[in-house]
Design a protein around this motif. Structure first.
Motif, PDB file in Angstrom:
ATOM      1  N   PRO A  33     -20.816 -27.458  23.508  1.00  0.00           N
ATOM      2  CA  PRO A  33     -20.969 -26.765  22.226  1.00  0.00           C
ATOM      3  C   PRO A  33     -21.885 -25.548  22.311  1.00  0.00           C
ATOM      4  CG  PRO A  33     -21.154 -29.134  21.917  1.00  0.00           C
ATOM      5  CD  PRO A  33     -21.158 -28.896  23.385  1.00  0.00           C
ATOM      6  N   GLY A  34     -22.954 -25.641  23.080  1.00  0.00           N
ATOM      7  CA  GLY A  34     -23.852 -24.500  23.224  1.00  0.00           C
ATOM      8  C   GLY A  34     -23.193 -23.342  23.953  1.00  0.00           C
ATOM      9  N   ALA A  35     -22.430 -23.650  25.007  1.00  0.00           N
ATOM     10  CA  ALA A  35     -21.742 -22.599  25.752  1.00  0.00           C
ATOM     11  C   ALA A  35     -20.697 -21.905  24.878  1.00  0.00           C
ATOM     12  CB  ALA A  35     -21.086 -23.192  26.996  1.00  0.00           C
ATOM     13  N   VAL A  36     -19.951 -22.691  24.112  1.00  0.00           N
ATOM     14  CA  VAL A  36     -18.941 -22.109  23.218  1.00  0.00           C
ATOM     15  C   VAL A  36     -19.606 -21.250  22.145  1.00  0.00           C
ATOM     16  CG1 VAL A  36     -17.182 -22.653  21.490  1.00  0.00           C
ATOM     17  CG2 VAL A  36     -17.258 -23.933  23.644  1.00  0.00           C
ATOM     18  N   ALA A  37     -20.705 -21.747  21.577  1.00  0.00           N
ATOM     19  CA  ALA A  37     -21.418 -20.989  20.553  1.00  0.00           C
ATOM     20  C   ALA A  37     -21.955 -19.683  21.120  1.00  0.00           C
ATOM     21  CB  ALA A  37     -22.561 -21.829  19.981  1.00  0.00           C
ATOM     22  N   GLY A  38     -22.476 -19.720  22.336  1.00  0.00           N
ATOM     23  CA  GLY A  38     -22.973 -18.497  22.969  1.00  0.00           C
ATOM     24  C   GLY A  38     -21.877 -17.480  23.191  1.00  0.00           C
ATOM     25  N   GLY A  73     -21.276 -13.654  21.292  1.00  0.00           N
ATOM     26  CA  GLY A  73     -21.271 -12.453  22.120  1.00  0.00           C
ATOM     27  C   GLY A  73     -22.445 -12.333  23.069  1.00  0.00           C
ATOM     28  N   LEU A  74     -23.060 -13.460  23.455  1.00  0.00           N
ATOM     29  CA  LEU A  74     -24.183 -13.422  24.374  1.00  0.00           C
ATOM     30  C   LEU A  74     -23.699 -13.133  25.789  1.00  0.00           C
ATOM     31  CD1 LEU A  74     -26.163 -16.565  23.132  1.00  0.00           C
ATOM     32  CD2 LEU A  74     -26.521 -14.177  22.477  1.00  0.00           C
ATOM     33  N   ASP A  75     -24.610 -12.643  26.629  1.00  0.00           N
ATOM     34  CA  ASP A  75     -24.255 -12.415  28.029  1.00  0.00           C
ATOM     35  C   ASP A  75     -24.272 -13.749  28.778  1.00  0.00           C
ATOM     36  OD1 ASP A  75     -26.922 -13.051  28.370  1.00  0.00           O
ATOM     37  OD2 ASP A  75     -27.554 -10.995  28.806  1.00  0.00           O
ATOM     38  N   GLY A  76     -24.009 -13.689  30.090  1.00  0.00           N
ATOM     39  CA  GLY A  76     -23.910 -14.918  30.868  1.00  0.00           C
ATOM     40  C   GLY A  76     -25.179 -15.750  30.837  1.00  0.00           C
ATOM     41  N   ALA A  77     -26.336 -15.099  30.971  1.00  0.00           N
ATOM     42  CA  ALA A  77     -27.602 -15.825  30.938  1.00  0.00           C
ATOM     43  C   ALA A  77     -27.833 -16.441  29.565  1.00  0.00           C
ATOM     44  CB  ALA A  77     -28.759 -14.896  31.305  1.00  0.00           C
ATOM     45  N   GLY A  78     -27.460 -15.734  28.506  1.00  0.00           N
ATOM     46  CA  GLY A  78     -27.621 -16.262  27.155  1.00  0.00           C
ATOM     47  C   GLY A  78     -26.737 -17.472  26.909  1.00  0.00           C
ATOM     48  N   GLN A 118     -33.801 -11.314  24.097  1.00  0.00           N
ATOM     49  CA  GLN A 118     -32.866 -12.197  23.407  1.00  0.00           C
ATOM     50  C   GLN A 118     -33.492 -12.701  22.096  1.00  0.00           C
ATOM     51  OE1 GLN A 118     -29.830 -12.772  24.225  1.00  0.00           O
ATOM     52  NE2 GLN A 118     -29.570 -12.425  26.408  1.00  0.00           N
ATOM     53  N   ASP A 119     -33.961 -11.768  21.270  1.00  0.00           N
ATOM     54  CA  ASP A 119     -34.627 -12.154  20.019  1.00  0.00           C
ATOM     55  C   ASP A 119     -33.695 -12.940  19.096  1.00  0.00           C
ATOM     56  OD1 ASP A 119     -37.009 -11.088  20.720  1.00  0.00           O
ATOM     57  OD2 ASP A 119     -36.735  -9.176  19.693  1.00  0.00           O
ATOM     58  N   ARG A 120     -32.412 -12.519  19.033  1.00  0.00           N
ATOM     59  CA  ARG A 120     -31.470 -13.219  18.169  1.00  0.00           C
ATOM     60  C   ARG A 120     -31.278 -14.657  18.621  1.00  0.00           C
ATOM     61  NH1 ARG A 120     -25.128 -11.663  17.644  1.00  0.00           N
ATOM     62  NH2 ARG A 120     -25.461 -11.599  19.873  1.00  0.00           N
TER      63      ARG A 120
END
Length: 389
Positions: A103-108, A112-117, A348-350
């Protein structure tokens, strides 16, 4: 030696307020953890009553708190019985990883987060809070329940997974290469294996070295060794909590019983500081814009954690109530989630605001849900809910 009047005053007010909140929670048979967390939110940056003088002490005390929580938890078990439980729950760990990191990976990805995000958010939704759950099991008197070894096995295996995950994330967040990340992971895994091997084969000698008839000597010896092991664990990117837990497992018999007696008051003090610190790490003004997304993510991952705990407890033969208790006990997120987003820095403030809201929601709601799940509470358990002697 000059003593800060502001520090003493703020600490005095904090401890008095925590005492009142704890008494209020006990009156209604609840865990005080949610109230401590909300108190931290009120006292943090942007809250109604900031504590500039005591902030540094609280952050330092929080680290000691989680170490003491896991040390005392480890004193409830022995290395052989826990090793058997860990081996049995390797499939549970895999189920836990898939259900809760996804779920976290899908949400990221959707955000629109980058790979590290994306990797960071997957870790945030995967890892439960060892500190909060350790205190919950004690508060609710569930240490003797049949499902408790399953819960602890999942927690420890999660912490072991963090030993590989954190070096990987740290290198990728800093712009390093996959070769550097792989090297960090291998070193961390080797350190975990070495620590557990030492604990398994030679840990019983530790009890003889630390045992002493004087309570003060026993306290100083056990706490001193535990902090050293916790520091070494952190130095190789293994959780300090895992190091403390292994020390607790190594102590058995009369030494473990006396260590619990002398350490419990100290644990309770610093555990309260630990929960306060989680609330302090969140700025209230950042929560509202990300609250809908955090709430949706919290709902999804609360369900997946319940499913993980249900599966793990079923492997230990727990009944339906025990499986539900195990699942809800794993809901709370906390210290590791804050550490994970901290590795990404200010870029990554957001994500930081989303994680803060998410952690606070589950850290507060998790203990409340756990309290009422799987009733009747401990003390009126049916025979199949009690852990075999």
């Amino acid at each position: 030696m000059q003593i800060s009047i502001a520090l003493l005053l703020e600490l005095g007010i904090i401890l008095t307020a925590l005492s009142l909140l704890g008494a209020l929670a006990r009156r209604y048979a609840l865990s005080p953890i949610p109230l401590y967390l909300l108190a931290g939110l009120a006292l943090g940056e942007g809250g109604i009553a900031p504590i500039p003088a005591a902030g540094e002490f609280v952050q330092t005390g929080a680290g000691i708190g989680v170490v003491l929580l896991l040390l005392v938890l480890g004193l409830e078990f022995t290395v052989p019985e826990f090793t058997v439980s860990l081996h049995r729950h390797l499939p549970s760990a895999l189920v836990d990883l898939v259900l809760n990191a996804a779920p976290g990976a899908v949400a990221g990805w959707l955000l629109g987060l980058d790979g590290a995000g994306i990797l960071a958010l997957a870790g945030v939704t995967y890892i439960s809070s060892s500190g909060i759950i350790a205190r919950l099991l004690t508060d609710l008197r569930r240490m003797g329940n049949r499902e408790t070894p399953a819960v602890l096995s999942v927690l420890v295996l999660e912490d072991f997974a963090m030993a590989a995950y954190l070096p990987l994330l740290a290198v990728l967040a800093a712009g390093g290469t996959w070769r550097q990340a792989l090297l960090g992971v291998l070193l961390a895994l080797a350190a975990v294996l070495a620590a557990f091997t030492v604990s398994y084969w030679w840990g019983h000698h530790l009890g003889r070295l630390l045992a002493h008839p004087d309570a003060e000597q026993l306290l100083l010896r056990v706490l001193g060794v535990t902090l050293i092991v916790a520091a070494l664990a952190e130095a190789v990117h293994v959780s300090a909590a895992v190091g403390a837990f292994l020390v607790g497992l190594s102590l058995t018999g009369r030494t473990a019983e006396r260590a619990r007696d002398v350490l419990s008051p100290l644990r309770d003090l610093f555990a309260a500081v630990f929960f306060l610190a989680i609330g302090l790490s969140v700025r209230p003004g950042t929560l509202l814009p990300v609250l809908p997304a955090a709430l949706l993510l919290a709902l999804v991952t609360a369900v997946t954690k319940v499913a993980s705990g249900w599966y793990a407890a079923r492997r230990d033969g727990a009944g339906r109530r025990g499986r539900l208790r195990a699942g809800t006990a794993l809901i709370a997120r906390g210290e590791f989630s804050i550490v994970i987003v901290g590795l990404l820095g200010v870029s990554q403030d957001r994500l930081g605001a989303l994680v803060a809201a998410y952690v606070l929601l589950l850290a507060v709601a998790g203990p409340v849900i756990t309290r009422f799940a799987g009733t009747p509470p401990a003390g009126t358990l049916r025979r199949h809910d009690a852990r075999p002697p």
